[in-house]
Design an enzyme around this catalytic site. Structure first.
Site, mmCIF file in Angstrom:
data_model
loop_
_atom_site.group_PDB
_atom_site.id
_atom_site.type_symbol
_atom_site.label_atom_id
_atom_site.label_comp_id
_atom_site.label_asym_id
_atom_site.label_seq_id
_atom_site.Cartn_x
_atom_site.Cartn_y
_atom_site.Cartn_z
ATOM 1 N NE ARG A 73 -4.168 -1.556 -0.043
ATOM 2 C CZ ARG A 73 -4.209 -2.602 -0.857
ATOM 3 N NH1 ARG A 73 -3.161 -2.859 -1.634
ATOM 4 N NH2 ARG A 73 -5.266 -3.390 -0.904
ATOM 5 C CG ASP A 110 2.375 -2.556 -8.288
ATOM 6 O OD1 ASP A 110 2.408 -2.250 -9.497
ATOM 7 O OD2 ASP A 110 1.411 -3.164 -7.777
ATOM 8 C CD GLU A 149 -2.474 3.238 -5.684
ATOM 9 O OE1 GLU A 149 -3.238 2.370 -6.116
ATOM 10 O OE2 GLU A 149 -1.321 2.988 -5.286
ATOM 11 C CG HIS A 174 -2.390 -0.950 -7.191
ATOM 12 N ND1 HIS A 174 -2.819 -0.177 -6.132
ATOM 13 C CD2 HIS A 174 -2.518 -2.231 -6.768
ATOM 14 C CE1 HIS A 174 -3.194 -0.953 -5.135
ATOM 15 N NE2 HIS A 174 -3.016 -2.198 -5.509
ATOM 16 C CB ALA A 187 1.746 -6.361 -7.470
#
Length: 334
Positions: free
Chosen positions: A233, A257, A262, A294, A296
């Site tokens: 996060r 990531d 975001e 983001h 992953a």
């Protein structure tokens, strides 16, 4: 049952449509769920949200007023949802309690290997037929000390890969994972892990206690040539402190990531208008930083498991059942 799904990715959409075909009526949107877009859900009893949805009290009130009864989030994390507010307006909330931990752990290692061996710079050079090795010197992962912050399912998978490389494992968590201990992991206090590890990967949830876990003081404890990876996060890392650390010439590689601001940026195309977030813009300019949006979790296996759990959440709601995915149960019926 009619379902409105927000922030559905192009590759995700056919999988969702296939899962719901013949069972529920599904409408997919590519926009984020927030207070401004919540009115679009009027008349839909079920809403499916993404991890970047802004489900605060205001958004939840709009959804409830429009007739929504269930919000099923297609993620494990739920720090973006005001659960107390949801209960007050009578909304049932469900999530995906688990999906392939290998997806995230493997992507974390992809970031680590890429920044260690400067793959982005190397690939950009070879596209222009520049085959020099200047500035591409990396290090062996074998023999490194790897710090795993958070040793749950994903952290354990990350540690298993680390063990395969032949590394010394350090771990930090509120509870020891016996499987990680069997791998040879030595649990230690966070300051020691930060100061000893050559590579550090974050796998803890975002909670008030973990917000900015990696702040200026934590970054100062890390080795000057350490590698930092965050696939958990964004709020775990103080982004401004990270920029200052990089500006000082410290850390040999950073793989991100996730990013703490975001929402509204990741999962969207900002290539034409650009971004107004100066911190993110600065981060991506550092040659030793690699940022992905983001992704992953984004494998066929993981997305399939997320969709399966989402369909079960809807079936459970319709049948009046609770499961391990239920965060806020349906209001009691008179």
């Amino acid at each position: 049952m009619e379902i409105l799904a927000y922030e559905v990715q192009t590759d995700e959409r056919p999988l969702l449509e296939q899962a719901f075909a013949g069972r529920h009526e599904l409408r997919c949107l590519d926009m984020t769920l927030n207070r401004d877009t919540a009115p679009l859900a009027a008349g839909y009893p079920v809403v499916s949200s993404s991890v970047n949805a802004v489900l605060d009290a205001g958004t939840l009130a709009v959804l409830a007023a429009g007739g929504t009864k269930l919000i099923t989030q297609r993620s494990t994390g739920f720090n973006n949802i005001d659960l107390d507010a949801a209960a007050k307006v009578g909304l049932t909330i469900a999530r995906v309690s688990h999906y392939s931990p290998y997806a995230v752990a493997e992507h974390a290692w992809t970031l680590a290997l890429a920044v260690n061996r400067h793959l982005t710079r190397a690939a950009n050079r070879t596209r222009e037929f520049d085959f020099r090795l200047d500035g591409l010197l990396g290090r062996d992962i074998h023999g490194m000390t790897v710090g795993v912050i958070g040793t749950g399912k994903i952290g354990e998978c990350f540690a298993r890969i680390a063990a395969g490389f032949g590394t010394e494992l350090l771990g930090w968590d509120i509870a020891r994972n016996p499987a990680c201990v069997e791998l040879g992991m030595h649990y230690t206090e966070l300051p020691e892990l930060l100061s000893r590890a050559d590579l550090i990967s974050l796998h803890v949830p975002l909670l008030p206690a973990t917000h900015h876990l990696i702040d200026g003081a934590a970054l100062a404890r890390m080795k000057d040539d350490a590698i930092l990876i965050n696939s958990s996060r964004g709020g775990l890392v103080d982004s401004l402190a990270l920029v200052e650390t990089l500006r000082a010439g410290r850390l040999s590689g950073v793989g991100l990531d996730v990013y703490e601001e975001e929402t509204g940026v990741f999962f969207t195309d900002q290539s034409i208008q650009g971004i107004t977030d100066d911190t993110l813009a600065r981060l991506v300019t550092f040659p030793r930083v690699l940022v992905t949006g983001h992704q992953a979790y984004f494998t066929h296996t993981a997305v399939g498991q997320i969709i399966d759990a989402t369909t079960r959440n809807i079936d459970d709601f319709a049948a009046g059942r609770r499961s391990e995915n239920t965060l806020v149960p349906a209001p009691a019926r008179d």
